[in-house]
Design an enzyme around this catalytic site. Structure first.
Site, mmCIF file in Angstrom:
data_model
loop_
_atom_site.group_PDB
_atom_site.id
_atom_site.type_symbol
_atom_site.label_atom_id
_atom_site.label_comp_id
_atom_site.label_asym_id
_atom_site.label_seq_id
_atom_site.Cartn_x
_atom_site.Cartn_y
_atom_site.Cartn_z
ATOM 1 N N PHE A 28 0.862 -1.177 0.000
ATOM 2 C CA PHE A 28 0.000 0.000 0.000
ATOM 3 C C PHE A 28 0.897 1.225 0.000
ATOM 4 C CE2 PHE A 28 -4.382 1.477 0.924
ATOM 5 C CZ PHE A 28 -5.055 0.458 0.293
ATOM 6 N N GLN A 64 -7.112 15.300 3.956
ATOM 7 C CA GLN A 64 -6.487 14.432 2.961
ATOM 8 C C GLN A 64 -7.246 14.421 1.635
ATOM 9 O OE1 GLN A 64 -6.159 9.887 3.472
ATOM 10 N NE2 GLN A 64 -4.047 10.618 3.418
ATOM 11 N N HIS A 121 -7.544 12.233 -1.622
ATOM 12 C CA HIS A 121 -7.209 10.923 -2.180
ATOM 13 C C HIS A 121 -6.912 11.117 -3.655
ATOM 14 C CE1 HIS A 121 -7.375 6.743 -3.317
ATOM 15 N NE2 HIS A 121 -7.498 6.391 -2.042
ATOM 16 N N LEU A 160 -14.716 6.767 -4.718
ATOM 17 C CA LEU A 160 -13.364 6.308 -4.418
ATOM 18 C C LEU A 160 -12.937 5.157 -5.328
ATOM 19 C CD1 LEU A 160 -10.856 6.202 -2.524
ATOM 20 C CD2 LEU A 160 -12.152 4.620 -1.089
ATOM 21 N N GLU A 165 -6.695 2.919 -3.521
ATOM 22 C CA GLU A 165 -5.235 2.993 -3.647
ATOM 23 C C GLU A 165 -4.652 1.628 -4.021
ATOM 24 O OE1 GLU A 165 -3.487 5.386 -0.647
ATOM 25 O OE2 GLU A 165 -1.851 4.009 -0.299
ATOM 26 N N ARG A 169 -0.407 9.426 -0.175
ATOM 27 C CA ARG A 169 -1.475 10.133 -0.893
ATOM 28 C C ARG A 169 -1.177 11.606 -1.130
ATOM 29 N NH1 ARG A 169 -6.367 7.013 2.352
ATOM 30 N NH2 ARG A 169 -6.171 5.112 1.127
ATOM 31 N N HIS A 183 -11.015 13.257 1.080
ATOM 32 C CA HIS A 183 -11.220 11.869 1.490
ATOM 33 C C HIS A 183 -11.286 11.680 3.001
ATOM 34 C CE1 HIS A 183 -10.970 7.523 1.101
ATOM 35 N NE2 HIS A 183 -9.865 7.474 1.805
ATOM 36 N N ARG A 209 -2.383 10.898 6.679
ATOM 37 C CA ARG A 209 -2.618 9.502 7.045
ATOM 38 C C ARG A 209 -2.183 8.601 5.900
ATOM 39 N NH1 ARG A 209 -6.388 5.831 5.885
ATOM 40 N NH2 ARG A 209 -7.930 7.246 4.965
#
Lengths: 557, 244
Positions: free
Chosen positions: A107, A221, A223, A233, A236, A267, A336, A371
């Protein structure tokens, strides 16, 4: 308050830690409608013997651009593995290897592939699992579709929560010995967002108005891969599984921005890279009006789509009529997640004894300025569990305070004699739309002092218009226009805090990027922003970041 | 199909139970989905309209409605796919209407709970390691774990419409989902909980539930499999009874 991942996990923890405890789970939705169900890609946990807690901590802290409290991160990562096994025992269909063991994948920003996942429906499956577990307990009482309007704090104790029972319109008061705030984030103050329409920051705003400070709200954040034009969404994991980002020339560009991690950088870095490309005239223009975007190319990993990315493949087909195996998906950075939230300590406690916070609603801070993907659902599980236990512990040694009737009446008047009777002709939805527009344009991926000043001015104007709204729906039953009005009120307060915090933070760190101050400034801004309610708007103060063993360093991926 | 506007007709119900229909024109270039049409109406044309919605990506299950006579999720129904400019939106059937498009789903969740839809194990509270489950074992129940609890199958089921005690496709599918999970040890309790009048025996296999499911769950096949489980459970119960 709240029936998403953190709320459900907390409820289970409370009843399982103490056989006498009863929990009222108050949500403005049916719990399974909470936006936690939309979490897609994965949840990080140290399970592999080759991985270790320090590595998970370091990734998280580096990802946070060194704004995370390191003692909290170190504590947090140790709590996660048990939650994965617990939810496994409760039925979560974690994706598995052939031998039956739980799989893990890479990730963004991870130095080890530690994201546990349930295809690309991680949040959905964990939610079903926790909800199912809740159904084992008669001591968890669901109060579905009760919309919270305020909490009152009296003599430094939680006194009561006021709600509207949406089904009847009745003003309904909840009292309890302790309270857990788990109502999610406020991403819908922006217009182009991956967040559900219900993600309106109710828990943040209600706590703030009751005098509980909010932390680091300017860190919002974006995304990288919000589907154009809806904002849905696109996980990721699509990039972690090998997907490419391509500009209008058909070229991959991440090597210029994150030479090692490329598309798998965190991100904040990927979102900025995409926006730089678009600003440089290399955004794609296609069948979506004037929106410029970037192409997410999955055609070379078509064989992985069915097993590992089924939901986003389905979404591309259903909503955009695109076969992801054949052609690229149009994406653009979308709001996000709010790293900020109710300021809590490692034990999820707020400044008010007996009031706890967990999930996106709270900020310890584990995520600091950015994050990492795969670090939210695990936080909901681990800290939801802590909050549930702590709240049960507090409840077992305290009584219910006498109801402060004055505050209840004051709130009742605000709702029905003020909000409902305003008659200036302003449309609530228009204010919400204008707020979303100014946040998108002026408080987005790239900020400047000038843009933020303009945003603050607009927010003041919108607040003035808000004082002149007219609610057309005069009915009691399921009055969603009244609900909209209250949500817009919350978001106006939160937007003001976000914009002011961002204006005062004259540096760039994590998701907060100021073109006029493009460098991180540890001398002046290695500190948390603490916003406290006053009648004249938020009072901003600062508190130190707790550093254990990782000194702030340049962040290279 | 040639005009610039969709003509929405929405069934309404007010606080006092009065039912009516409202008509609205929505510019085609402003919306893509039926949900966006409803939101456009509420934002711009009529603030008194009530409906449920949240994620708008067909995963939260909020926005089940009837569109031109068929139960659908408003958020994932592309307006142009309806092949007509006339879009009639009504609340889903078989539930009491609270207001406009908002129905009372308590009966849905009450029935869902009756089938003990959770893992039952003896090793209660010991979570120190993972349980093994091969991809093959997962595939046995995978499809049935995708239910988003939207209620469309209940709205489509002809038996639910005539027999309010019938547990219905969603609840029965959940029973099978847990019975087929290799980590579960509670199948017999579930079969006893549903092995009554309200259970699988009432299903006529009309298949409407599977047709409307937005997630391809196929409750109809789940009920067939479950009926076989119930049958085997009852037979073995009889045999055990005789031995006593």
């Amino acid at each position: 308050m709240g029936g998403g991942l953190a709320g459900l996990r907390a409820a289970i923890a409370a009843v399982e830690s103490n056989g006498e405890i009863t929990v009222g789970l108050v949500s403005k939705l049916y719990p399974l409608r909470s936006h936690s169900v939309a979490a897609e890609g994965g949840t990080s946990a140290v399970l592999d013997p080759e991985d270790n807690f320090d590595l998970h901590s370091y990734d998280t802290i580096k990802g946070s651009d060194y704004l995370a409290d390191q003692d909290a991160v170190e504590e947090f990562v140790k709590l996660v593995p048990e939650q994965i096994y617990t939810t496994d025992h409760w039925g979560c269909p974690w994706s598995r290897a052939e031998d039956g063991r739980i799989s893990q994948r890479d990730f963004g920003g991870l130095s080890f592939p530690r994201a546990v996942f349930a295809a690309d429906k991680t949040g959905f499956h964990v939610m079903q699992t926790l909800y199912s577990r809740c159904l084992m307990y008669d001591r968890i009482h669901f109060y579905n579709e009760y919309f919270a309007t305020s909490i009152s704090v009296d003599s430094n104790r939680f006194n009561a929560m006021t709600t509207i029972n949406l089904r009847t319109g009745e003003y309904t008061i909840f009292q309890s010995k302790s309270l857990i705030l788990a109502a999610g984030g406020g991403g819908r103050m922006y217009r182009f967002s991956t967040c559900a329409h219900s993600t309106t920051g109710d828990g943040d705003a209600i706590a703030y108005r009751a005098g509980i400070p909010l932390k680091d709200m300017e860190f919002v954040q974006f995304h990288p891969t919000g589907l154009v034009p809806s904002g849905i969404l696109i996980t990721e994991a699509a990039r972690a599984e090998g997907g490419y980002l391509r500009n209008s020339e058909g070229k991959r560009f991440m090597e210029h921005y994150a030479p090692t991690k490329l598309e798998e950088a965190p991100r904040d870095i990927v979102s900025r890279a995409m926006m730089w490309e678009i600003e440089a005239g290399r955004g794609v223009r296609g069948g979506y009006g004037n929106i410029e975007y970037i192409n997410l190319d999955l055609t070379h990993i078509a064989d992985k789509l069915e097993e590992r990315l089924p939901m986003i493949t389905d979404i591309a087909r259903k909503f955009n009529n695109i076969d992801a195996a054949e052609g690229p998906i149009p994406v653009r950075p979308a709001t996000h997640y709010t790293m900020g939230g109710v300021s809590v300590g490692i034990g999820t406690e707020t400044v008010v004894p007996g009031v706890f916070g967990a999930g996106e609603n709270a900020s310890i801070s584990i995520h600091g300025a950015n994050r990492l993907g795969s670090n939210s659902t695990n936080e909901c599980l681990a800290l939801g569990n802590v909050a549930g236990k702590k709240a049960a512990e507090f409840a077992s040694s305290h009584g219910i305070p006498d109801l402060n009737h004055d505050k209840i009446r004051e709130e009742e008047k605000r709702l029905w004699e003020d909000i409902m009777r305003r008659d200036g002709g302003e449309n609530v939805a228009a204010i919400r739309s204008d707020l979303g527009h100014t946040m998108d344009v002026n408080v987005g991926v790239f900020k400047t002092g000038e843009k933020l000043e303009s945003a603050i001015k607009t927010i003041y104007e919108l607040k003035e218009r808000y004082s002149r709204i007219s609610i057309q729906d005069k009915s009691n039953v399921f009055n969603t226009e009244l609900q909209w009005a209250l949500e817009v009120g919350y978001m106006l307060d939160l937007a003001e805090i976000v914009a002011k915090g961002a204006f005062e933070r004259k540096e760039s760190r994590g998701a907060h990027y100021r073109k006029d101050f493009p460098k991180r400034d540890d001398d002046n801004f290695l500190k948390h922003t603490i916003a406290t309610y006053t009648r004249d708007g938020p009072r901003l103060e600062y508190s130190p970041v707790r550093i254990t063993k990782w000194q702030p360093a340049e962040r290279v991926y | 199909m040639s005009g610039n506007e969709y003509e929405f007709t929405i069934k309404r119900k007010d606080d006092h139970g009065k039912v009516s229909y409202s008509d609205y024109s929505v510019p085609k270039d402003r919306i893509s989905t039926v949900f966006e049409g409803l939101l456009y109406i509420k934002e711009n044309l009529d603030q008194t309209l009530s409906m449920r919605y949240s994620c708008t990506m067909e995963i939260c299950g909020s926005c089940a409605v009837e569109v031109n006579g068929k139960p659908k999720m408003a958020c994932s129904t592309i307006a142009s796919s309806l092949k007509t400019d006339k879009i009639r939106v009504e609340p889903i059937r078989h539930f009491d209407v609270i207001k406009d498009l908002v129905v009372d789903l308590d009966s849905f969740f009450d029935k869902y709970r009756k089938g003990l839809p959770y893992i039952i194990r003896e090793d209660y509270g010991d979570y120190s390691s993972e349980l093994l489950q091969t991809p093959e074992q997962f595939q046995k129940y995978e499809q049935y774990s995708m239910c988003i609890k939207c209620g469309l199958c209940m709205a489509a089921c002809p038996i639910v419409g005539t027999d309010e005690d019938y547990l219905g496709p969603a609840s029965l599918t959940a029973v099978l989902r847990y019975n087929l999970d290799s980590r579960d040890e509670g199948g017999k309790y579930r079969l006893e909980a549903i092995g009554t009048e309200e259970g699988t025996s009432r299903c006529h296999y009309a298949g409407e539930c599977s047709e409307v499911c937005p997630k391809g769950v196929d409750p109809s096949s789940a009920i067939q499999k479950l009926r076989w489980q119930v049958f085997k459970h009852e037979i073995s119960g009889l045999i055990r009874g005789r031995r006593k």
